[in-house]
Design a protein around this motif. Structure first.
Motif, PDB file in Angstrom:
ATOM      1  N   GLY A 204       2.353  -5.967   1.463  1.00 52.73           N
ATOM      2  CA  GLY A 204       1.711  -5.061   0.542  1.00 52.73           C
ATOM      3  C   GLY A 204       0.358  -5.602   0.137  1.00 52.73           C
ATOM      4  O   GLY A 204       0.013  -6.757   0.425  1.00 52.73           O
ATOM      5  N   ILE A 208      -1.161  -4.159  -5.619  1.00 56.99           N
ATOM      6  CA  ILE A 208       0.117  -3.477  -5.815  1.00 56.99           C
ATOM      7  C   ILE A 208       1.243  -4.485  -6.006  1.00 56.99           C
ATOM      8  O   ILE A 208       2.131  -4.308  -6.831  1.00 56.99           O
ATOM      9  CB  ILE A 208       0.444  -2.552  -4.621  1.00 56.99           C
ATOM     10  CG1 ILE A 208      -0.722  -1.590  -4.349  1.00 56.99           C
ATOM     11  CG2 ILE A 208       1.742  -1.799  -4.857  1.00 56.99           C
ATOM     12  CD1 ILE A 208      -1.015  -0.638  -5.464  1.00 56.99           C
ATOM     13  N   ASN A 241      -2.311   7.704   2.815  1.00 54.83           N
ATOM     14  CA  ASN A 241      -2.813   7.447   1.460  1.00 54.83           C
ATOM     15  C   ASN A 241      -2.036   8.182   0.377  1.00 54.83           C
ATOM     16  O   ASN A 241      -2.039   7.756  -0.780  1.00 54.83           O
ATOM     17  CB  ASN A 241      -4.296   7.837   1.375  1.00 54.83           C
ATOM     18  CG  ASN A 241      -5.189   6.886   2.143  1.00 54.83           C
ATOM     19  OD1 ASN A 241      -4.881   5.702   2.282  1.00 54.83           O
ATOM     20  ND2 ASN A 241      -6.303   7.400   2.648  1.00 54.83           N
ATOM     21  N   ASP A 245       2.325   4.612  -5.098  1.00 54.86           N
ATOM     22  CA  ASP A 245       2.434   3.148  -5.155  1.00 54.86           C
ATOM     23  C   ASP A 245       3.882   2.701  -5.310  1.00 54.86           C
ATOM     24  O   ASP A 245       4.306   1.722  -4.695  1.00 54.86           O
ATOM     25  CB  ASP A 245       1.605   2.597  -6.318  1.00 54.86           C
ATOM     26  CG  ASP A 245       0.103   2.703  -6.073  1.00 54.86           C
ATOM     27  OD1 ASP A 245      -0.287   3.104  -4.955  1.00 54.86           O
ATOM     28  OD2 ASP A 245      -0.660   2.396  -6.998  1.00 54.86           O
ATOM     29  N   LYS A 246       4.659   3.421  -6.117  1.00 57.88           N
ATOM     30  CA  LYS A 246       6.044   3.023  -6.378  1.00 57.88           C
ATOM     31  C   LYS A 246       6.939   3.189  -5.148  1.00 57.88           C
ATOM     32  O   LYS A 246       8.058   2.655  -5.108  1.00 57.88           O
ATOM     33  CB  LYS A 246       6.613   3.834  -7.543  1.00 57.88           C
ATOM     34  CG  LYS A 246       6.758   5.322  -7.261  1.00 57.88           C
ATOM     35  CD  LYS A 246       7.340   6.059  -8.464  1.00 57.88           C
ATOM     36  CE  LYS A 246       7.518   7.551  -8.144  1.00 57.88           C
ATOM     37  NZ  LYS A 246       8.097   8.284  -9.290  1.00 57.88           N
ATOM     38  N   LEU A 248       5.770   2.472  -1.910  1.00 58.74           N
ATOM     39  CA  LEU A 248       5.189   1.726  -0.785  1.00 58.74           C
ATOM     40  C   LEU A 248       6.141   0.659  -0.275  1.00 58.74           C
ATOM     41  O   LEU A 248       6.096   0.292   0.919  1.00 58.74           O
ATOM     42  CB  LEU A 248       3.866   1.085  -1.214  1.00 58.74           C
ATOM     43  CG  LEU A 248       2.684   2.032  -1.369  1.00 58.74           C
ATOM     44  CD1 LEU A 248       1.479   1.305  -1.955  1.00 58.74           C
ATOM     45  CD2 LEU A 248       2.321   2.667  -0.031  1.00 58.74           C
ATOM     46  N   THR A 253      -1.419   1.281   3.068  1.00 57.05           N
ATOM     47  CA  THR A 253      -1.956   2.579   3.456  1.00 57.05           C
ATOM     48  C   THR A 253      -3.354   2.342   4.033  1.00 57.05           C
ATOM     49  O   THR A 253      -3.903   1.240   3.906  1.00 57.05           O
ATOM     50  CB  THR A 253      -2.064   3.505   2.240  1.00 57.05           C
ATOM     51  OG1 THR A 253      -3.009   2.932   1.319  1.00 57.05           O
ATOM     52  CG2 THR A 253      -0.718   3.678   1.551  1.00 57.05           C
ATOM     53  N   LEU A 256      -5.684   1.097   1.282  1.00 55.67           N
ATOM     54  CA  LEU A 256      -5.391  -0.280   0.875  1.00 55.67           C
ATOM     55  C   LEU A 256      -5.825  -1.278   1.947  1.00 55.67           C
ATOM     56  O   LEU A 256      -6.332  -2.363   1.631  1.00 55.67           O
ATOM     57  CB  LEU A 256      -3.901  -0.430   0.576  1.00 55.67           C
ATOM     58  CG  LEU A 256      -3.395   0.290  -0.679  1.00 55.67           C
ATOM     59  CD1 LEU A 256      -1.871   0.237  -0.750  1.00 55.67           C
ATOM     60  CD2 LEU A 256      -4.014  -0.315  -1.934  1.00 55.67           C
TER      61      LEU A 256
END
Length: 317
Positions: A204, A208, A241, A245-246, A248, A253, A256
């Motif tokens: 990640g 994040i 995209n 976030d929660k 991922l 992405t 990111l």
């Protein structure tokens, strides 16, 4: 007449180091055995890598082995049958973390394999030892863990940041920890002579993950970018995209990824324009993969050279 060579020399000296890396002759060959992040069990993360001129490969992750080798043989990458390539040309497995899609091929093919090393960080080796090669899940083909130990595979624990030889090959490796949601993943920096390829398992973004692991990795490889010694960066992009976030779960992405590459450029103090970036671990369905590729194209203001590996087709860097 004498001024022309001097002008050319000045122009060459002003060119960014990353451009030299792209025009120089290749240093590595990479054979993707599996390139996706699911749900196709026949095409999961695994990449054979060797220096040009050598047939002694390391395998970076091992989600799919045999089917990928059959495709590579069909594409005339190898002349020997898939089983022979696995047994004799793969000299060791580098497992980035303990998720099934990064090691299932090694486990399933272990009865037909030959003696070799399995490399990983302590946490990854512990997962292999206690969850896979256990006799409850699968026969213990390793030399540690539950009895009897069949001793086909030898666990080699990698120390983060410490360069170690890749036995029976001409390469060296340095491992770096990555943050992948609730567990530690790994980046492997492969070295041959003075050239490098950086492979990242699942990861990640630092922002994040509330981590500094990627930042520390960029600090370690920044000088290689500046010198034009990093031949390729292999890194995942799992979701478009639009993924919240929660949701991922420790993945990247397009947005990111480009932010992280911008951080690499900042730390390196050198433009990453022209740097080979191999995009791995794209997750189906096809419409998501197409969206990821379009978002990467549109967001590539840094000018990196994006490559999408295909199963069984060799890449040269």
């Amino acid at each position: 007449m004498n001024r022309l060579p001097k002008i050319i020399l000045v122009l060459l000296l002003l060119m960014p180091a990353t451009l030299f890396a792209q025009v120089a002759k290749p240093s590595f060959k990479i054979v993707p055995l599996g390139v996706l992040g699911g749900i196709d069990e026949s095409n999961l993360s695994a990449y054979m890598i060797a220096p040009i001129g050598s047939n002694n490969y390391a395998c970076l992750d091992a989600g799919t082995i045999h089917y990928g080798l059959e495709k590579a043989v069909k594409n005339k990458v190898f002349r020997s049958p898939a089983e022979e390539v696995m047994r004799h040309n793969i000299k060791g497995y580098f497992i980035s973390h303990g998720h099934l899609d990064h090691l299932a091929g090694m486990v399933i093919n272990s009865p037909e394999d030959t003696v070799k090393n399995v490399y990983g960080l302590t946490s990854t080796i512990e997962t292999l030892k206690t969850h896979y090669f256990t006799w409850e899940s699968w026969a213990n083909f390793a030399d540690d863990g539950g009895a009897p130990q069949l001793k086909k595979y030898h666990y080699k624990i990698l120390t983060p940041g410490e360069q170690q030889p890749v036995e029976n090959t001409e390469m060296m490796v340095t491992a770096f920890p990555l943050s992948h949601s609730n567990l530690t993943s790994t980046a492997f920096l492969m070295k041959s002579d003075d050239n490098y390829v950086l492979y990242l398992g699942d990861t990640g973004a630092d922002a994040i993950e509330k981590s500094q692991n990627l930042n520390k990795l960029w600090a370690a490889v920044g000088p290689l970018v500046k010198m034009g010694r990093l031949k390729a960066l292999m890194i995942e992009v799992s979701f478009p995209n639009e993924q919240p976030d929660k949701s991922l779960f420790g993945h990247l992405t397009p947005k990111l990824l480009m932010a992280e590459l911008g951080q690499l450029q900042k730390i390196a103090g050198e433009s990453v324009k022209g740097l080979n970036v191999v995009v791995t671990h794209l997750k189906p369905p096809v419409k998501s993969i197409l969206k990821i590729k379009e978002q990467l194209r549109a967001g590539n203001t840094l000018g990196v050279k994006l490559t999408y590996p295909e199963q069984g087709k060799m890449l040269l860097f």
